[in-house]
Design a protein around this motif. Sequence first.
Motif, PDB file in Angstrom:
ATOM      1  N   ALA A   1      63.503 -61.166  30.205  1.00 50.34           N
ATOM      2  CA  ALA A   1      62.247 -60.774  31.084  1.00 50.34           C
ATOM      3  C   ALA A   1      61.642 -61.682  31.666  1.00 50.34           C
ATOM      4  CB  ALA A   1      61.500 -60.081  29.866  1.00 50.34           C
ATOM      5  N   ALA A   2      61.455 -62.886  31.174  1.00 44.84           N
ATOM      6  CA  ALA A   2      60.468 -63.835  31.783  1.00 44.84           C
ATOM      7  C   ALA A   2      61.207 -64.177  33.331  1.00 44.84           C
ATOM      8  CB  ALA A   2      60.241 -65.291  30.910  1.00 44.84           C
ATOM      9  N   TYR A   3      62.152 -64.121  33.298  1.00 44.86           N
ATOM     10  CA  TYR A   3      62.991 -64.592  34.485  1.00 44.86           C
ATOM     11  C   TYR A   3      62.972 -63.589  35.565  1.00 44.86           C
ATOM     12  CZ  TYR A   3      67.070 -66.179  37.779  1.00 44.86           C
ATOM     13  OH  TYR A   3      67.737 -66.450  38.586  1.00 44.86           O
ATOM     14  N   ILE A   4      63.276 -62.324  34.828  1.00 47.07           N
ATOM     15  CA  ILE A   4      62.960 -61.090  36.045  1.00 47.07           C
ATOM     16  C   ILE A   4      61.773 -60.875  36.419  1.00 47.07           C
ATOM     17  CG2 ILE A   4      63.345 -58.489  36.085  1.00 47.07           C
ATOM     18  CD1 ILE A   4      65.482 -58.767  33.964  1.00 47.07           C
ATOM     19  N   LEU A   5      60.612 -61.016  35.545  1.00 43.75           N
ATOM     20  CA  LEU A   5      59.142 -61.227  35.878  1.00 43.75           C
ATOM     21  C   LEU A   5      58.846 -62.337  36.892  1.00 43.75           C
ATOM     22  CD1 LEU A   5      57.165 -60.516  32.753  1.00 43.75           C
ATOM     23  CD2 LEU A   5      56.835 -59.463  34.635  1.00 43.75           C
ATOM     24  N   GLY A   6      59.590 -63.453  36.845  1.00 46.27           N
ATOM     25  CA  GLY A   6      59.290 -64.311  37.933  1.00 46.27           C
ATOM     26  C   GLY A   6      59.937 -64.080  39.429  1.00 46.27           C
ATOM     27  N   ILE A   7      61.035 -63.354  39.324  1.00 49.71           N
ATOM     28  CA  ILE A   7      61.646 -62.667  40.487  1.00 49.71           C
ATOM     29  C   ILE A   7      61.018 -61.725  41.010  1.00 49.71           C
ATOM     30  CG2 ILE A   7      63.660 -61.422  41.412  1.00 49.71           C
ATOM     31  CD1 ILE A   7      65.366 -62.920  39.482  1.00 49.71           C
ATOM     32  N   ASN A   8      60.285 -60.774  40.269  1.00 54.24           N
ATOM     33  CA  ASN A   8      59.396 -59.834  40.704  1.00 54.24           C
ATOM     34  C   ASN A   8      58.041 -60.036  41.338  1.00 54.24           C
ATOM     35  OD1 ASN A   8      61.130 -57.707  39.815  1.00 54.24           O
ATOM     36  ND2 ASN A   8      59.856 -57.272  37.837  1.00 54.24           N
ATOM     37  N   MET A   9      57.584 -61.504  40.896  1.00 54.73           N
ATOM     38  CA  MET A   9      56.353 -61.803  41.493  1.00 54.73           C
ATOM     39  C   MET A   9      56.866 -62.556  42.882  1.00 54.73           C
ATOM     40  SD  MET A   9      53.735 -64.874  39.718  1.00 54.73           S
ATOM     41  CE  MET A   9      54.958 -66.088  39.581  1.00 54.73           C
ATOM     42  N   VAL A  10      58.115 -63.036  42.885  1.00 53.60           N
ATOM     43  CA  VAL A  10      58.299 -63.594  44.285  1.00 53.60           C
ATOM     44  C   VAL A  10      58.629 -62.785  45.241  1.00 53.60           C
ATOM     45  CG1 VAL A  10      60.091 -64.929  45.393  1.00 53.60           C
ATOM     46  CG2 VAL A  10      59.405 -65.714  43.309  1.00 53.60           C
ATOM     47  N   ILE A  11      59.283 -61.564  44.643  1.00 53.99           N
ATOM     48  CA  ILE A  11      59.392 -60.289  45.649  1.00 53.99           C
ATOM     49  C   ILE A  11      58.166 -59.555  46.062  1.00 53.99           C
ATOM     50  CG2 ILE A  11      60.365 -57.973  45.811  1.00 53.99           C
ATOM     51  CD1 ILE A  11      62.598 -59.164  43.883  1.00 53.99           C
ATOM     52  N   ALA A  12      57.252 -59.472  45.115  1.00 52.76           N
ATOM     53  CA  ALA A  12      55.807 -58.939  45.478  1.00 52.76           C
ATOM     54  C   ALA A  12      55.375 -59.833  46.436  1.00 52.76           C
ATOM     55  CB  ALA A  12      55.136 -58.828  44.090  1.00 52.76           C
ATOM     56  N   GLY A  13      55.290 -61.074  46.331  1.00 53.81           N
ATOM     57  CA  GLY A  13      54.613 -61.968  47.432  1.00 53.81           C
ATOM     58  C   GLY A  13      55.425 -61.976  48.751  1.00 53.81           C
ATOM     59  N   ILE A  14      56.581 -61.545  48.851  1.00 52.23           N
ATOM     60  CA  ILE A  14      57.374 -61.738  49.938  1.00 52.23           C
ATOM     61  C   ILE A  14      56.969 -60.225  50.822  1.00 52.23           C
ATOM     62  CG2 ILE A  14      59.764 -61.246  50.850  1.00 52.23           C
ATOM     63  CD1 ILE A  14      60.810 -63.088  48.822  1.00 52.23           C
ATOM     64  N   PHE A  15      56.803 -59.288  49.922  1.00 53.29           N
ATOM     65  CA  PHE A  15      56.509 -57.798  50.556  1.00 53.29           C
ATOM     66  C   PHE A  15      54.987 -57.922  50.979  1.00 53.29           C
ATOM     67  CE2 PHE A  15      60.549 -56.497  48.543  1.00 53.29           C
ATOM     68  CZ  PHE A  15      61.131 -55.874  49.813  1.00 53.29           C
ATOM     69  N   ALA A  16      54.181 -58.476  50.019  1.00 55.83           N
ATOM     70  CA  ALA A  16      52.856 -58.578  50.594  1.00 55.83           C
ATOM     71  C   ALA A  16      52.767 -59.316  51.982  1.00 55.83           C
ATOM     72  CB  ALA A  16      51.893 -59.363  49.382  1.00 55.83           C
ATOM     73  N   ILE A  17      53.365 -60.518  52.133  1.00 61.67           N
ATOM     74  CA  ILE A  17      53.389 -61.116  53.231  1.00 61.67           C
ATOM     75  C   ILE A  17      53.920 -60.160  54.317  1.00 61.67           C
ATOM     76  CG2 ILE A  17      54.496 -63.124  54.728  1.00 61.67           C
ATOM     77  CD1 ILE A  17      54.252 -64.612  51.963  1.00 61.67           C
ATOM     78  N   ALA A  18      55.077 -59.333  54.175  1.00 61.92           N
ATOM     79  CA  ALA A  18      55.981 -58.776  54.996  1.00 61.92           C
ATOM     80  C   ALA A  18      54.910 -57.521  55.561  1.00 61.92           C
ATOM     81  CB  ALA A  18      57.107 -58.216  54.515  1.00 61.92           C
ATOM     82  N   PHE A  19      54.300 -57.089  54.929  1.00 63.89           N
ATOM     83  CA  PHE A  19      53.400 -56.026  55.228  1.00 63.89           C
ATOM     84  C   PHE A  19      52.041 -56.441  56.039  1.00 63.89           C
ATOM     85  CE2 PHE A  19      55.440 -53.417  51.766  1.00 63.89           C
ATOM     86  CZ  PHE A  19      55.985 -52.337  52.642  1.00 63.89           C
ATOM     87  N   GLY A  20      51.505 -57.430  55.543  1.00 62.92           N
ATOM     88  CA  GLY A  20      50.498 -58.281  56.299  1.00 62.92           C
ATOM     89  C   GLY A  20      50.995 -58.457  57.512  1.00 62.92           C
ATOM     90  N   VAL A  21      52.286 -59.064  57.886  1.00 63.83           N
ATOM     91  CA  VAL A  21      52.524 -59.331  59.075  1.00 63.83           C
ATOM     92  C   VAL A  21      52.486 -57.963  60.105  1.00 63.83           C
ATOM     93  CG1 VAL A  21      54.477 -60.123  60.515  1.00 63.83           C
ATOM     94  CG2 VAL A  21      53.932 -61.369  58.453  1.00 63.83           C
TER      95      VAL A  21
ATOM     96  N   SER B   1      63.561 -51.602  46.897  1.00 62.98           N
ATOM     97  CA  SER B   1      63.856 -50.296  47.072  1.00 62.98           C
ATOM     98  C   SER B   1      62.713 -49.454  47.994  1.00 62.98           C
ATOM     99  CB  SER B   1      64.576 -49.171  46.269  1.00 62.98           C
ATOM    100  OG  SER B   1      63.543 -48.778  45.321  1.00 62.98           O
ATOM    101  N   LEU B   2      61.567 -49.259  47.203  1.00 61.79           N
ATOM    102  CA  LEU B   2      60.605 -48.707  47.937  1.00 61.79           C
ATOM    103  C   LEU B   2      59.835 -49.234  49.212  1.00 61.79           C
ATOM    104  CD1 LEU B   2      58.613 -47.099  44.941  1.00 61.79           C
ATOM    105  CD2 LEU B   2      59.760 -45.821  46.655  1.00 61.79           C
ATOM    106  N   ALA B   3      59.651 -50.705  48.831  1.00 63.86           N
ATOM    107  CA  ALA B   3      59.331 -51.670  50.045  1.00 63.86           C
ATOM    108  C   ALA B   3      60.116 -51.699  51.272  1.00 63.86           C
ATOM    109  CB  ALA B   3      58.992 -53.031  49.438  1.00 63.86           C
ATOM    110  N   LEU B   4      61.405 -51.894  50.895  1.00 62.94           N
ATOM    111  CA  LEU B   4      62.097 -51.970  52.114  1.00 62.94           C
ATOM    112  C   LEU B   4      62.332 -50.575  53.029  1.00 62.94           C
ATOM    113  CD1 LEU B   4      65.558 -53.458  50.815  1.00 62.94           C
ATOM    114  CD2 LEU B   4      64.002 -54.473  52.286  1.00 62.94           C
ATOM    115  N   VAL B   5      62.329 -49.310  52.283  1.00 69.44           N
ATOM    116  CA  VAL B   5      62.331 -48.130  52.925  1.00 69.44           C
ATOM    117  C   VAL B   5      60.945 -48.051  53.684  1.00 69.44           C
ATOM    118  CG1 VAL B   5      62.507 -45.434  52.679  1.00 69.44           C
ATOM    119  CG2 VAL B   5      64.085 -47.020  51.356  1.00 69.44           C
ATOM    120  N   LEU B   6      59.752 -48.353  52.989  1.00 71.08           N
ATOM    121  CA  LEU B   6      58.557 -48.310  53.530  1.00 71.08           C
ATOM    122  C   LEU B   6      58.482 -49.222  54.859  1.00 71.08           C
ATOM    123  CD1 LEU B   6      56.073 -48.174  50.705  1.00 71.08           C
ATOM    124  CD2 LEU B   6      56.218 -46.644  52.583  1.00 71.08           C
ATOM    125  N   LEU B   7      59.008 -50.440  54.856  1.00 69.39           N
ATOM    126  CA  LEU B   7      59.064 -51.255  55.866  1.00 69.39           C
ATOM    127  C   LEU B   7      59.990 -50.553  57.318  1.00 69.39           C
ATOM    128  CD1 LEU B   7      59.521 -54.730  54.424  1.00 69.39           C
ATOM    129  CD2 LEU B   7      57.422 -53.913  55.899  1.00 69.39           C
TER     130      LEU B   7
END
Length: 397
Positions: free
Chosen positions: A3-23, A200-206
Amino acid sequence: MTAAYILGINMVIAGIFAIAFGVVATMNRNASGARWLSAGYATGIFTVLLEFAIPWQANALPVAVAIFLVYLLTLTFCVIGVARHYAVTSHAKYLGAIWLVSLLALPVTFTLPYGTLERGFLYQLPYFAMQVLGCFVIVRSGRREPLDLLLIALSLLAAFAYLSKPMIGWAVGMASASQGYMASTYAAISQMLGAITLVSLALVLLLVMMRDATAEMVARSETDVLSGILNRRGFDAHAEKALAAAREQAESVTLVAADIDHFKTVNDTYGHAIGDAVIARFAQLLKTAAGEGAVVGRLGGEEFAVLLAGSNLAEGRRFAESVRERFCAAPLAELGIDRTITASFGVAQLTLADNLFDLARRADSALYRAKRSGRNQVSLALGELTPKPPSPRTALA
């Protein structure tokens, strides 16, 4: 995969999409929805950080409550972002209701034994409600394009994924306390579901935002800034589509060509600013009188065209006469104009052999006859006419 590994991935993904929507928000100042979505995904990063902190807590309750509230705030920002993008304003009271019920239920939720179905359902229910509210917002907007339907479907799947988590925990077993969550099989499955819905939700929203931004750019390129109706490029494109649809449905079509009489005199006498106001007034009169479904455009200068699908020559004439009379009678004193301004019209009906160019040529020929016959009148194209002389409008303006 822990779970810790997946959580780390989720944190990176959330950061990427935060930047993407910010752009997206930075590139388009009107994209207020993207700003809220960026804030939502950025807030989600703090949820992950708090998850990592739980195993080190002697009393995990304060951090567990913080995780619950921060993630609920994350979903709230995302719902607001979706509502802003889809221009739906009736969501605030539902957001307030979800937060009120969630806060009132907090003592009950966190008093129940950790790992029980009752606690799991109470914990996940606000998240389920938030995701359903996101679906409601999209449905309320009336948008039914494929990407919108896909977003609704994914949001519903995400909603029921939250409700499925207590059952998954019951089936695979959960830790006896919050501190053991990260080491449990349930945590790995739960975080994997979170990663799937997150991406999936972030990609479709973009994709939705890219689609709408592209549509907005096309609309701007086809719109006349002064009059607010279609420019020549936009009129030709929409008129071609309307003609094709009318032919498929065997509908009659008329084209009304219009020209403001002596417009050069208006500019010379009152100035170009007043002339622009007259053009805007005439354009809105045409648009209002034509109604939904008509294609209304400013072809250049004081020249306009209206394509009326489902109307014959007589109906086209009645439309043109109505606009002519209303424009002639319109008070222009507030514009500083102390005389009547009129317009001339030519009306042609589509024949089997016509394309848009042929139809426009015959409507223009009828308009030329109206101006040559004294202006402030409607002339009909009753048959094939000889081509008009070069630049007749220039000669008669």
